[in-house]
Design a protein around this motif. Sequence first.
Motif, mmCIF file in Angstrom:
data_model
loop_
_atom_site.group_PDB
_atom_site.id
_atom_site.type_symbol
_atom_site.label_atom_id
_atom_site.label_comp_id
_atom_site.label_asym_id
_atom_site.label_seq_id
_atom_site.Cartn_x
_atom_site.Cartn_y
_atom_site.Cartn_z
ATOM 1 N N VAL A 113 0.830 -1.205 0.000
ATOM 2 C CA VAL A 113 0.000 0.000 0.000
ATOM 3 C C VAL A 113 0.862 1.252 0.000
ATOM 4 N N LEU A 114 1.869 1.290 0.852
ATOM 5 C CA LEU A 114 2.724 2.473 0.945
ATOM 6 C C LEU A 114 3.408 2.774 -0.390
ATOM 7 N N LEU A 115 4.031 1.764 -0.987
ATOM 8 C CA LEU A 115 4.734 1.976 -2.251
ATOM 9 C C LEU A 115 3.756 2.212 -3.400
ATOM 10 N N GLY A 116 2.609 1.547 -3.344
ATOM 11 C CA GLY A 116 1.610 1.721 -4.397
ATOM 12 C C GLY A 116 1.092 3.140 -4.488
ATOM 13 N N ARG A 117 1.070 3.847 -3.352
ATOM 14 C CA ARG A 117 0.612 5.244 -3.354
ATOM 15 C C ARG A 117 1.582 6.170 -4.092
ATOM 16 N N LEU A 118 2.765 5.683 -4.384
ATOM 17 C CA LEU A 118 3.773 6.512 -5.048
ATOM 18 C C LEU A 118 3.873 6.232 -6.542
ATOM 19 N N ILE A 119 3.034 5.326 -7.059
ATOM 20 C CA ILE A 119 3.096 4.956 -8.466
ATOM 21 C C ILE A 119 1.910 5.560 -9.209
ATOM 22 N N PRO A 120 2.150 6.412 -10.197
ATOM 23 C CA PRO A 120 1.047 6.993 -10.959
ATOM 24 C C PRO A 120 0.131 5.900 -11.509
ATOM 25 N N THR A 121 -1.156 6.200 -11.597
ATOM 26 C CA THR A 121 -2.204 5.296 -12.082
ATOM 27 C C THR A 121 -2.536 4.230 -11.041
ATOM 28 N N VAL A 122 -1.546 3.472 -10.590
ATOM 29 C CA VAL A 122 -1.764 2.407 -9.611
ATOM 30 C C VAL A 122 -2.238 2.976 -8.282
ATOM 31 N N ARG A 123 -1.760 4.164 -7.919
ATOM 32 C CA ARG A 123 -1.993 4.707 -6.588
ATOM 33 C C ARG A 123 -3.485 4.848 -6.262
ATOM 34 N N SER A 124 -4.310 5.086 -7.264
ATOM 35 C CA SER A 124 -5.742 5.241 -7.011
ATOM 36 C C SER A 124 -6.452 3.904 -6.845
ATOM 37 N N LEU A 125 -5.789 2.802 -7.209
ATOM 38 C CA LEU A 125 -6.422 1.483 -7.180
ATOM 39 C C LEU A 125 -6.033 0.648 -5.968
ATOM 40 N N VAL A 126 -5.036 1.102 -5.232
ATOM 41 C CA VAL A 126 -4.464 0.305 -4.142
ATOM 42 C C VAL A 126 -5.487 -0.044 -3.063
ATOM 43 N N SER A 127 -6.440 0.850 -2.825
ATOM 44 C CA SER A 127 -7.414 0.622 -1.751
ATOM 45 C C SER A 127 -8.274 -0.606 -1.995
ATOM 46 N N ILE A 128 -8.497 -0.965 -3.252
ATOM 47 C CA ILE A 128 -9.427 -2.057 -3.561
ATOM 48 C C ILE A 128 -8.891 -3.410 -3.099
ATOM 49 N N PRO A 129 -7.679 -3.818 -3.496
ATOM 50 C CA PRO A 129 -7.181 -5.089 -2.945
ATOM 51 C C PRO A 129 -6.998 -5.051 -1.433
ATOM 52 N N ALA A 130 -6.641 -3.881 -0.901
ATOM 53 C CA ALA A 130 -6.487 -3.777 0.558
ATOM 54 C C ALA A 130 -7.799 -4.091 1.264
ATOM 55 N N GLY A 131 -8.902 -3.577 0.743
ATOM 56 C CA GLY A 131 -10.202 -3.853 1.341
ATOM 57 C C GLY A 131 -10.678 -5.269 1.098
ATOM 58 N N LEU A 132 -10.537 -5.743 -0.141
ATOM 59 C CA LEU A 132 -10.999 -7.089 -0.486
ATOM 60 C C LEU A 132 -10.246 -8.165 0.276
ATOM 61 N N LEU A 133 -8.962 -7.919 0.525
ATOM 62 C CA LEU A 133 -8.126 -8.931 1.170
ATOM 63 C C LEU A 133 -7.983 -8.704 2.668
ATOM 64 N N ASP A 134 -8.910 -7.915 3.221
ATOM 65 C CA ASP A 134 -9.071 -7.789 4.678
ATOM 66 C C ASP A 134 -7.864 -7.193 5.401
ATOM 67 N N MET A 135 -7.195 -6.248 4.777
ATOM 68 C CA MET A 135 -6.113 -5.571 5.473
ATOM 69 C C MET A 135 -6.684 -4.810 6.665
ATOM 70 N N ARG A 136 -5.994 -4.860 7.798
ATOM 71 C CA ARG A 136 -6.465 -4.149 8.987
ATOM 72 C C ARG A 136 -6.582 -2.665 8.692
ATOM 73 N N PHE A 137 -7.684 -2.062 9.136
ATOM 74 C CA PHE A 137 -7.956 -0.659 8.815
ATOM 75 C C PHE A 137 -6.849 0.252 9.327
ATOM 76 N N ARG A 138 -6.368 0.000 10.526
ATOM 77 C CA ARG A 138 -5.306 0.846 11.086
ATOM 78 C C ARG A 138 -4.053 0.799 10.222
ATOM 79 N N ASN A 139 -3.655 -0.403 9.824
ATOM 80 C CA ASN A 139 -2.465 -0.541 8.980
ATOM 81 C C ASN A 139 -2.668 0.137 7.627
ATOM 82 N N PHE A 140 -3.881 -0.006 7.092
ATOM 83 C CA PHE A 140 -4.201 0.631 5.812
ATOM 84 C C PHE A 140 -4.070 2.146 5.916
ATOM 85 N N VAL A 141 -4.626 2.709 6.973
ATOM 86 C CA VAL A 141 -4.592 4.164 7.135
ATOM 87 C C VAL A 141 -3.164 4.659 7.316
#
Length: 201
Positions: A113-141
Motif C-alpha cells: 500500500v505504501l509503495l503503491g501510493r507513489l506509483i502513478p495510475t496504480v496509486r488510485s487502485l491500491v485501496s481495492i485489494p487492501a479492502g478485499l483482502l481484509d487488510m487491517r484498517f489501522r495498517n491501511f490508514v
Amino acid sequence: MGDWIIRLIDQSGYLGVGFLMFLETVFPPIPSELIMPLGGVAAAQGRMSLTLAIAAGTAGAMLGNIVWYLAARALGHDRLRPIIRRYGKWLTLNWKEVERAHDWFERHGIAFVLLGRLIPTVRSLVSIPAGLLDMRFRNFVIASTIGTGLWTTFLAVAGYKLRENFADIDQVLSPISNGVIVVLVVAYGWRLLTHKVEPDA
C-alpha cells in the motif's frame, strides 16, 4: 479541466485543494499531477501555506482512499468467491490465487500500500485489494497516509519550486503514467492468454 481546477483553488483555497484531491482519488481522470503543483504555486505566491496545502491535499486524498477501502471491504473476501467463479476467466483469477494473495497481503500489505501510493495510475487502485483482502484498517490508514503524504509533498514542493513552469511536472510524469498503463494492459493480455480457470474457482 485545468482552468476549472485553477479557479476552484483560487476561490476555495485549502478546501478546494482537499476537495479536488478527494475527487482525484475517487475519479482518477482528475490529475493530482495538476492539483498539488497548483497548490505549491499558490504557496510560492504567498496565497497559501505550503505545509497546509500539503496537509489539505493529503487529507482529501485519504478520504477518497478510505471510501474505496470501505467499499471493497463491504464486498468482502467471502463474497468475492461467486464473482471469481463466474468471471474468473476475464479477471484472470481462480480462488486458489485469491487465497494466496490473501496470505501474501497479510505479510506484505503495508509495503504494498505504501509503495503503491507513489506509483502513478496504480496509486488510485491500491485501496481495492487492501479492502478485499481484509487488510487491517489501522495498517491501511497508516501506510496510505505515509505514501499519500509523500506523493502530495513531492508534487506541491515541485510546484513551489517551478512556479509558472509547473506544467513541466506533468511532462515528466505523464510518460510514466502512460508506461504504467501499457505495462498493466500487456500483463492483463498475457494473463488472459495463459490463465487456466480451475473447475472449483
